[in-house]
Write a protein that holds these residues in place. Sequence first.
Motif, PDB file in Angstrom:
ATOM      1  N   ILE A 179       0.852  -1.188   0.000  1.00  0.00           N
ATOM      2  CA  ILE A 179       0.000   0.000   0.000  1.00  0.00           C
ATOM      3  C   ILE A 179       0.891   1.243   0.000  1.00  0.00           C
ATOM      4  CG2 ILE A 179      -1.714   1.338   1.261  1.00  0.00           C
ATOM      5  CD1 ILE A 179      -2.890  -1.157   0.072  1.00  0.00           C
ATOM      6  N   GLY A 180       0.583   2.179  -0.909  1.00  0.00           N
ATOM      7  CA  GLY A 180       1.406   3.366  -1.058  1.00  0.00           C
ATOM      8  C   GLY A 180       2.356   3.278  -2.239  1.00  0.00           C
ATOM      9  N   LYS A 181       2.486   2.067  -2.811  1.00  0.00           N
ATOM     10  CA  LYS A 181       3.344   1.887  -3.979  1.00  0.00           C
ATOM     11  C   LYS A 181       2.525   1.728  -5.262  1.00  0.00           C
ATOM     12  CE  LYS A 181       7.413   2.095  -2.099  1.00  0.00           C
ATOM     13  NZ  LYS A 181       8.395   3.153  -2.494  1.00  0.00           N
ATOM     14  N   MET A 182       1.235   1.933  -5.158  1.00  0.00           N
ATOM     15  CA  MET A 182       0.362   1.936  -6.327  1.00  0.00           C
ATOM     16  C   MET A 182      -0.633   3.072  -6.209  1.00  0.00           C
ATOM     17  SD  MET A 182      -2.407  -0.912  -7.713  1.00  0.00           S
ATOM     18  CE  MET A 182      -1.241  -2.041  -8.481  1.00  0.00           C
TER      19      MET A 182
ATOM     20  N   TRP B 145     -14.665   3.904  -7.267  1.00  0.00           N
ATOM     21  CA  TRP B 145     -14.376   3.947  -5.825  1.00  0.00           C
ATOM     22  C   TRP B 145     -15.601   3.586  -4.996  1.00  0.00           C
ATOM     23  CZ3 TRP B 145     -16.997   7.138  -2.446  1.00  0.00           C
ATOM     24  CH2 TRP B 145     -17.647   8.253  -2.989  1.00  0.00           C
ATOM     25  N   LYS B 146     -16.789   3.861  -5.524  1.00  0.00           N
ATOM     26  CA  LYS B 146     -18.013   3.596  -4.760  1.00  0.00           C
ATOM     27  C   LYS B 146     -18.311   2.114  -4.645  1.00  0.00           C
ATOM     28  CE  LYS B 146     -20.510   7.928  -5.560  1.00  0.00           C
ATOM     29  NZ  LYS B 146     -21.771   8.543  -6.066  1.00  0.00           N
ATOM     30  N   MET B 147     -17.952   1.331  -5.689  1.00  0.00           N
ATOM     31  CA  MET B 147     -18.298  -0.091  -5.653  1.00  0.00           C
ATOM     32  C   MET B 147     -17.106  -0.973  -5.295  1.00  0.00           C
ATOM     33  SD  MET B 147     -16.672  -1.073  -8.661  1.00  0.00           S
ATOM     34  CE  MET B 147     -17.383  -2.637  -9.067  1.00  0.00           C
ATOM     35  N   SER B 148     -15.997  -0.356  -4.893  1.00  0.00           N
ATOM     36  CA  SER B 148     -14.812  -1.152  -4.571  1.00  0.00           C
ATOM     37  C   SER B 148     -14.266  -0.826  -3.188  1.00  0.00           C
ATOM     38  CB  SER B 148     -13.718  -0.891  -5.617  1.00  0.00           C
ATOM     39  OG  SER B 148     -13.267   0.455  -5.540  1.00  0.00           O
ATOM     40  N   SER B 149     -15.116  -0.256  -2.332  1.00  0.00           N
ATOM     41  CA  SER B 149     -14.659   0.120  -0.994  1.00  0.00           C
ATOM     42  C   SER B 149     -13.370   0.922  -1.061  1.00  0.00           C
ATOM     43  CB  SER B 149     -14.455  -1.128  -0.117  1.00  0.00           C
ATOM     44  OG  SER B 149     -15.655  -1.851   0.003  1.00  0.00           O
ATOM     45  N   GLN B 150     -13.429   2.018  -1.840  1.00  0.00           N
ATOM     46  CA  GLN B 150     -12.267   2.910  -1.985  1.00  0.00           C
ATOM     47  C   GLN B 150     -11.052   2.158  -2.539  1.00  0.00           C
ATOM     48  OE1 GLN B 150     -12.450   6.189  -1.217  1.00  0.00           O
ATOM     49  NE2 GLN B 150     -14.354   6.285  -0.072  1.00  0.00           N
ATOM     50  N   PHE B 151     -11.287   1.337  -3.573  1.00  0.00           N
ATOM     51  CA  PHE B 151     -10.213   0.536  -4.167  1.00  0.00           C
ATOM     52  C   PHE B 151      -9.502  -0.306  -3.105  1.00  0.00           C
ATOM     53  CE2 PHE B 151     -10.906   3.775  -7.406  1.00  0.00           C
ATOM     54  CZ  PHE B 151     -10.898   3.020  -8.569  1.00  0.00           C
ATOM     55  N   TYR B 152     -10.311  -0.751  -2.136  1.00  0.00           N
ATOM     56  CA  TYR B 152      -9.822  -1.655  -1.085  1.00  0.00           C
ATOM     57  C   TYR B 152      -8.578  -1.107  -0.395  1.00  0.00           C
ATOM     58  CZ  TYR B 152     -13.072  -4.502  -3.709  1.00  0.00           C
ATOM     59  OH  TYR B 152     -14.207  -4.937  -4.365  1.00  0.00           O
ATOM     60  N   GLY B 153      -8.606   0.205  -0.149  1.00  0.00           N
ATOM     61  CA  GLY B 153      -7.550   0.846   0.623  1.00  0.00           C
ATOM     62  C   GLY B 153      -6.384   1.388  -0.180  1.00  0.00           C
ATOM     63  N   VAL B 154      -6.414   1.230  -1.502  1.00  0.00           N
ATOM     64  CA  VAL B 154      -5.311   1.711  -2.345  1.00  0.00           C
ATOM     65  C   VAL B 154      -5.567   3.159  -2.743  1.00  0.00           C
ATOM     66  CG1 VAL B 154      -4.151   1.413  -4.584  1.00  0.00           C
ATOM     67  CG2 VAL B 154      -4.757  -0.588  -3.186  1.00  0.00           C
ATOM     68  N   PRO B 155      -4.572   4.041  -2.671  1.00  0.00           N
ATOM     69  CA  PRO B 155      -4.765   5.444  -3.052  1.00  0.00           C
ATOM     70  C   PRO B 155      -5.218   5.572  -4.510  1.00  0.00           C
ATOM     71  CG  PRO B 155      -2.694   5.166  -1.872  1.00  0.00           C
ATOM     72  CD  PRO B 155      -3.212   3.797  -2.149  1.00  0.00           C
TER      73      PRO B 155
ATOM     74  N   TYR C 123     -16.442   8.070   3.768  1.00  0.00           N
ATOM     75  CA  TYR C 123     -15.882   7.294   4.871  1.00  0.00           C
ATOM     76  C   TYR C 123     -14.660   6.497   4.394  1.00  0.00           C
ATOM     77  CZ  TYR C 123     -15.527   3.869   8.652  1.00  0.00           C
ATOM     78  OH  TYR C 123     -15.075   3.066   9.672  1.00  0.00           O
ATOM     79  N   ASN C 124     -13.560   6.593   5.126  1.00  0.00           N
ATOM     80  CA  ASN C 124     -12.320   5.870   4.831  1.00  0.00           C
ATOM     81  C   ASN C 124     -11.764   6.200   3.445  1.00  0.00           C
ATOM     82  OD1 ASN C 124     -11.913   4.580   7.248  1.00  0.00           O
ATOM     83  ND2 ASN C 124     -12.976   2.697   6.638  1.00  0.00           N
ATOM     84  N   SER C 125     -11.929   7.433   3.016  1.00  0.00           N
ATOM     85  CA  SER C 125     -11.481   7.820   1.686  1.00  0.00           C
ATOM     86  C   SER C 125      -9.984   7.606   1.500  1.00  0.00           C
ATOM     87  CB  SER C 125     -11.802   9.295   1.422  1.00  0.00           C
ATOM     88  OG  SER C 125     -11.287   9.707   0.176  1.00  0.00           O
ATOM     89  N   THR C 126      -9.622   7.096   0.325  1.00  0.00           N
ATOM     90  CA  THR C 126      -8.211   6.978  -0.049  1.00  0.00           C
ATOM     91  C   THR C 126      -7.902   7.845  -1.265  1.00  0.00           C
ATOM     92  OG1 THR C 126      -8.690   5.013  -1.397  1.00  0.00           O
ATOM     93  CG2 THR C 126      -7.966   4.653   0.883  1.00  0.00           C
TER      94      THR C 126
END
Length: 807
Positions: free
Chosen positions: A412-415, A428-438, A471-474
């Motif tokens: 995480i942080g390298k992509m 982003w809405k259907m992937s839970s904020q890309f599952y935590g990836v920025p 919520y939990n935006s990346t």
Amino acid sequence: MGPPRPPLLLLVLLLALLPSPPAAAAAGGPSAWEALRGAAGSRRALPAEQEGAAAGVLRRLLPSHARSFSFQIDSKGSVCGQSSCFRISNVAANSGKGGAEILIQGTTGVELVSGLHWYLKYWCGAHISWDKTGGAQLASVPSPGSLPQVKGEGVKIERPVPWNYYQNVVTSSYSFVWWDWKRWEKEIDWMALQGINLPLAFTGQEAIWQKVFKSFNVTDRDLNDFFGGPAFLAWARMGNLHGWGGPLSQNWLDQQLALQKKILSRMIELGMVPVLPSFSGNVPPVFTKLFPSANITRLGDWNTVDADPRWCCTYLLGPSDALFIEVGQAFIRKQIKEYGDVTNIYNCDTFNENTPPTNEPAYISSLGSAIYEAMSRGNKNAVWLMQGWLFYSDAAFWKEPQMKALLHSVPIGKMIVLDLFADVKPIWKMSSQFYGVPYIWCLLHNFGGNIEMYGILDSVASGPIDARTSYNSTMIGVGMCMEGIEQNPVVYELTSEMAFRNKKVEVEDWLKTYSYRRYGQANAEIEKAWRYLYHTIYNCIDGIADHNKDYIVEFPDICPSSFSSQLSKQRGMSISSNHRRFFLSEVSGSLPHPHLWYSTKEAIKALELFLNAGNDFSKSLTYRYDLVDLTRQCLSKLANEVYLDAMRSYQKKDSNGLDSHTRKFLEIIVDTDTLLAADDNFILGPWLESAKSLAMTENERKQYEWNARTQVTMWYDNTETEQSKLHDYANKFWSGLLKSYYLPRASKYFAYLRRSLQENRSFQLEEWRKDWISYSNEWQSGKELYTVNATGDALAISRSLFRKYFS
């Protein structure tokens, strides 16, 4: 005497639109800003260099005010703290006439130039867009010594998220292909003014690949069939095709590499972080002979007419193969050797080109890890930037387990993922904020560089805010990823502002100030016209991507008797997924439906209001551009109706009706060509002449002109009786193209229709195709000259056409 000041009420409204300091949000937290500081390579410009680069932008934009502004990098963080910002304030001790009046401080040269733009917009009522969309309106800027003062201690604007991204991987072919340094310099100035700090930098990469592949014993002859021609490089880079439009001469390779070095140097001087290409697995066919044990797959056909091996079915080296890492590492290191250590961010989109052979998450994860390893071995600080289009275009494959496997295959942080189509289909809405990836919220907006008025201003004004504050935006940035630039300036001005805004924009209020700035004065009828445009053309809420299919520029290649049942169907553009990079393919044998999402009557009302205000704006280039574009929009939609009327007459065997509607359709083409000729931003000549101007030999001149002509017409290969599957994909409403290409095509088709009725026999589709395709191939190879200068009075022509068609 200086130009008139903005009306007081309007100035109050302008200032009211300024954003307040951003509220804290997860996306703008410490980790995001830390990533920003680590993204640049070691080759960073010193504060004095960035200040000088900002001053250079000012000199080129507004030379009369070169001494009116002072620029200062906030190197110690005393102004911006840990964030990126600019602050606009009055010079404490004005040195008198000719001295600096306004001080702009900021974290990088981009912030300094963004602050200049913000001041010119919101204190001086100025406007800056691409030259081809009207250029800069700077007449409202007061004379040196009379610049408006900033209240109190000044205004500070912080970025709520670190990044402002720019470009699509195909923009390099649809818009930039024929640019020289003079044009690139203007574009980089425009980027800085818009606040762009993360631009794609793809120019000249073939010269790097030539050097890398030669180290693997690939010859120049092998590369002649690998690289595409200049206008088709984007798709050769992605492994869609090879050889089409080529080969590339050594002159081209050397020129583009030298140009890239200038581009990167200027970006670095301004404090931008360029995104460089990386290895996606696309290799020359000779690799199968040089490395017989390597895991190399031949891909399937991509949009050729009959799987012609000269252009189709490229070769992909599997990321799991050790050779992949070796080639990828060599490419990264060769770039660093040529350019210096200018960035840590690299683009790679392997999976947009090749769906993995299995949906097993463990396998997908191993492929992702290998791609990143190739990057990181070349640059230990590498960050993988990936376009997220595949998650939309191939949604049937990329379910949650597969998405997670790819996204979590690197630390995480390298992509960074570009949510490429977030203005219409936010992933982003259907992937839970890309599952935590920025990720970066992006506007796609334009396909093929088509000229079509279109937009979703409400989505632009709220989408980035919704994403950042969720919520939990990346989310870590805002981006513009249009396939082609230099159209719809209102959409891009608002989008670029959203990189600095932390609250939703009230679009109707913003448009009032936009129209004032764009034309240099307030006008009630223009303001009313923009309200109509906001609720019609720029309010597309049907969820359909807008790729222009107006019948003038994408004429149906079909037997008329086969679509009689379709003539009464509701219009809408159907998209058949091809998984191949944004191409929206029409289904063979069906009538393409131009996209219509608004009331044409309301758009015509907007045009009438524009014309009513014409006497006040007759000398304004920005007004002229918008007037011609809106008139063209209205005429093109009318032509769609007339075409369908002609088809109905044919179905009824009404030869008189067919003749009448045919004459009207062809007349609209001729009249539209005359209209477009009155603005030099809507003519074919500059595109062709800029292509030829890069040539150093007669053979290059012929090749470049053929590339330029082919891209905007047939695009790809054809047979004697079958057009390219991508014909008209990059269609353009350009004077010269309408009269010499679209008009003969329509004329031939309607002549065959009439003959069909006269002789009481079926429509001769194959004969029409032979006739038309032969003409097209001749046109693509033609050398006739087209003017590069506008002729005629755009306002008078538009008024005349309004009376003729809409009164």
